[in-house]
Enzyme design. Structure first.
Site, PDB file in Angstrom:
ATOM      1  N   HIS A  12       0.816  -1.217   0.000  1.00 13.37           N
ATOM      2  CA  HIS A  12       0.000   0.000   0.000  1.00 13.37           C
ATOM      3  C   HIS A  12       0.853   1.272   0.000  1.00 13.37           C
ATOM      4  CE1 HIS A  12       0.917   0.979   4.185  1.00 13.37           C
ATOM      5  NE2 HIS A  12       0.791  -0.311   4.439  1.00 13.37           N
ATOM      6  N   GLU A  57      -2.220  -7.113   7.039  1.00  9.57           N
ATOM      7  CA  GLU A  57      -0.858  -7.005   7.556  1.00  9.57           C
ATOM      8  C   GLU A  57      -0.666  -7.914   8.773  1.00  9.57           C
ATOM      9  OE1 GLU A  57       2.119  -6.833   7.290  1.00  9.57           O
ATOM     10  OE2 GLU A  57       2.803  -4.741   7.355  1.00  9.57           O
TER      11      GLU A  57
END
Length: 206
Positions: free
Chosen positions: A20, A92
């Site tokens: 990201h 994550e």
């Protein structure tokens, strides 16, 4: 549908696995993990650059996927208006009680596993191998679906790194992925349930 074939007629697919864009916590050097923070102005600009790069290269994706975390979804939405699917398996690494704390509190890497190993398990988080398994299981399931010849998936630094370690040795990673900052794109090919690393693509080189 984008049909890509290897020699011998074996069907090969392409995965573009992306970290990201820059977030506030990235900028402040805070542990982000399962927590979240918004994209910075730089992060938004970089995501748009990635979108422009894909258009320039004529890269179109059969399907797009994102972690369920806001920073990954926002990154994807600034890249393309293409519909996408959110998956928890792309989230994550969970760092437990260390979430939101200074990155200075991160432990030293396990010298054998070249990661944080099992350290965060004792604090309510995940181990490196747990992250690696769910990333590999999720991406294998994605790429095994019909009509998935070229796929974009937006995930996170720790999760992507553990996936890399599934398919490349640590020495190879150091040699072939020299810049793994936000918006780095890791290109893989996929065939017979196996991923092969092709190259890393970085927004600053566009």
């Amino acid at each position: 549908m984008i049909a890509i074939f290897l020699k011998g007629g074996l069907l090969m697919s392409e995965l573009y696995l992306m970290r990201h864009s820059q977030t506030l916590f990235n900028k402040l050097h805070r542990i982000q993990g399962a927590s979240d923070s918004p994209l910075t102005k730089q992060g938004i600009e970089d995501a748009k650059k990635v979108g422009a790069y894909f258009k320039q290269q004529g890269l179109k994706f059969d399907h797009a996927y994102s972690s369920t975390q806001e920073r990954a979804c926002d990154t994807l939405e600034f890249i393309t208006a293409q519909p996408y699917t959110r998956l928890k398996g792309l989230k994550e690494w969970n760092f437990g009680v260390f979430e939101g704390q200074s990155e200075q509190l991160n432990p030293k890497d396990d010298s054998k596993r070249h990661s944080y190993g099992d350290f965060f398990l004792q604090f309510g988080g995940e181990s490196d191998l747990q992250v690696q398994k769910r990333m590999n299981d999720t991406l294998t399931a994605i790429m095994s679906k019909p009509d998935h010849e070229r796929v974009l998936a937006v995930s996170h630094g720790g999760a992507c790194f553990m996936f890399l370690q599934k398919w490349l040795s640590y020495t190879e990673i150091r040699q072939r992925v020299t810049d793994f900052h936000n918006c780095c794109i890791l290109k893989f090919t996929f065939t017979d349930d196996n991923f092969s690393f092709v190259k890393a693509i970085n927004v600053k080189n566009f």
